[in-house]
Design an enzyme around this catalytic site. Structure first.
Site, mmCIF file in Angstrom:
data_model
loop_
_atom_site.group_PDB
_atom_site.id
_atom_site.type_symbol
_atom_site.label_atom_id
_atom_site.label_comp_id
_atom_site.label_asym_id
_atom_site.label_seq_id
_atom_site.Cartn_x
_atom_site.Cartn_y
_atom_site.Cartn_z
ATOM 1 N N ARG A 16 23.383 20.336 10.329
ATOM 2 C CA ARG A 16 23.680 21.660 9.770
ATOM 3 C C ARG A 16 23.878 22.676 10.897
ATOM 4 N NH1 ARG A 16 22.354 26.966 9.952
ATOM 5 N NH2 ARG A 16 20.202 26.358 10.300
ATOM 6 N N ASP A 17 22.793 23.052 11.568
ATOM 7 C CA ASP A 17 22.902 24.101 12.586
ATOM 8 C C ASP A 17 23.757 23.633 13.758
ATOM 9 O OD1 ASP A 17 22.434 26.659 13.391
ATOM 10 O OD2 ASP A 17 20.347 26.359 13.970
ATOM 11 N N HIS A 208 11.928 27.353 15.550
ATOM 12 C CA HIS A 208 13.351 27.012 15.647
ATOM 13 C C HIS A 208 13.910 27.779 16.847
ATOM 14 C CE1 HIS A 208 17.383 26.281 13.616
ATOM 15 N NE2 HIS A 208 17.693 27.313 14.392
ATOM 16 N N HIS A 210 16.868 28.330 19.974
ATOM 17 C CA HIS A 210 18.172 28.078 20.595
ATOM 18 C C HIS A 210 17.998 28.240 22.100
ATOM 19 C CE1 HIS A 210 20.960 27.790 17.109
ATOM 20 N NE2 HIS A 210 19.863 28.212 16.509
ATOM 21 N N CYS A 241 25.463 30.022 16.009
ATOM 22 C CA CYS A 241 25.493 30.710 14.715
ATOM 23 C C CYS A 241 26.782 31.488 14.627
ATOM 24 C CB CYS A 241 24.286 31.641 14.572
ATOM 25 S SG CYS A 241 24.364 32.625 13.056
ATOM 26 N N ASN A 250 21.089 24.710 19.665
ATOM 27 C CA ASN A 250 19.657 24.512 19.431
ATOM 28 C C ASN A 250 19.052 23.786 20.622
ATOM 29 O OD1 ASN A 250 20.990 24.186 16.503
ATOM 30 N ND2 ASN A 250 18.923 24.981 16.307
HETATM 31 ZN ZN ZN Z 1 19.622 28.102 14.417
#
Ligand code: ZN
Length: 305
Positions: A16-17, A208, A210, A241, A250
């Site tokens: 996803r990310d 989470h 980055h 993002c 990430n």
């Molecule tokens: Zn993220």
């Protein structure tokens, strides 16, 4: 400060990310293969897709088809990221195991990311948690831009802690703190994880990060030492993002897995299989991955045949 425990959970967010900000549209087949390779390397909780407007995030337009193609791998929790109740309805209908809702710590980023200011996003996230519960499923909430906003700069930790306290009232399985644009440093991570832990106990804290400014792995360690029990990471360090200018990938799953494995903290991940999967992903994306470990020789050295 607490000591890091003997185990830590790593949530794989690459599908996803990792993929959402990539210009190259990855096929449904390759997305399923990516998830299967992550599972083969030991991943047991995976953010498989987001249920957002496909015009805004074209990479996620096949979310339903991908989940159908993936099926229900045994022992694996499939997370679907959602930003509003409409997305939550889609994710539940698609059959994901867990919803991931997002509240945003700054009004400006919240409006740009999902059309909600901070407290609107908190209310929406709580409604998403309630919707998941009504459907007999689980939801977690992530506080985005918790360590800094690309538009407003510094974020008051007291604001984030109050958001976490209010979100916890809805009964999510955890609250995560996200450094969406990669500005956090370990001292800040220790302080915020500790404060939020105290505010939402016994609910666990996930983090989470980055790695925009090279502090991602250090932040993961600081978070674990401060009592976070789950760390998000993306295979190869892919990611970004679409609504956060300058946000890099990430923190890489293989880099975080190496950090914890060599520090005596069990992740359940197989480093050799992660690196193999990272090289495969690199070939799919047609470029080198940001992860350090994918470029390094194995350590300890492997026995020569
Ligand atoms: Zn993220």
């Amino acid at each position: 400060m607490q000591h890091a425990g003997k185990t830590i959970e790593i949530v794989e967010v690459g599908p996803r990310d990792g993929l959402q900000n990539e210009a190259l549209l990855v096929s449904t087949t390759d997305k399923v293969e990516l998830i299967r390779r992550c599972i083969a390397a030991g991943a047991r909780r995976i953010e498989v897709a987001s249920f957002v407007n496909p015009r805004k995030v074209p990479q996620m337009a096949d979310a339903e088809a991908m989940i159908t193609a993936l099926g229900r791998p045994v022992g694996v929790t499939r997370i679907g990221l959602v930003l509003n109740l409409r997305g939550a309805e889609r994710a539940l209908a698609a059959g994901v195991d867990q919803l991931g809702a997002v509240a945003v710590a700054s009004d400006t980023f919240g409006v740009r990311n999902q059309g909600q200011d901070t407290w609107q996003s908190v209310a929406e996230a709580k409604a998403i948690v309630a919707m998941a519960q009504a459907a007999g499923r689980v939801a977690q909430v992530t506080i985005a831009a918790a360590f800094g906003c690309p538009f407003e700069g510094e974020i008051d930790p007291a604001r984030v802690t109050e958001m976490a306290r209010q979100l916890a009232e809805a009964g999510p399985c955890e609250v995560a703190l996200a450094d969406t644009i990669g500005v956090a440093v370990p001292v800040q991570v220790s302080a915020l994880v500790s404060a939020v832990r105290a505010a939402i106990a016994p609910l666990p804290v996930r983090v989470h990060f980055h790695d925009t400014r090279g502090t991602g792995v250090a932040n993961a360690w600081a978070a674990a030492k401060a009592g976070a029990v789950t760390v998000d990471a993306s295979l190869g360090g892919l990611g970004g993002c679409p609504f956060a200018p300058g946000a890099a990938g990430n923190v890489a799953t293989e880099d975080v897995a190496y950090l914890f494995a060599r520090s005596g903290v069990e992740t359940g991940l197989d480093l050799a299989k992660l690196i193999e999967a990272s090289h495969w992903l690199s070939s799919v994306m047609g470029k080198a991955m940001p992860a350090s470990l994918a470029k390094a020789v194995p350590f300890p050295p492997q026995a020569q045949p």
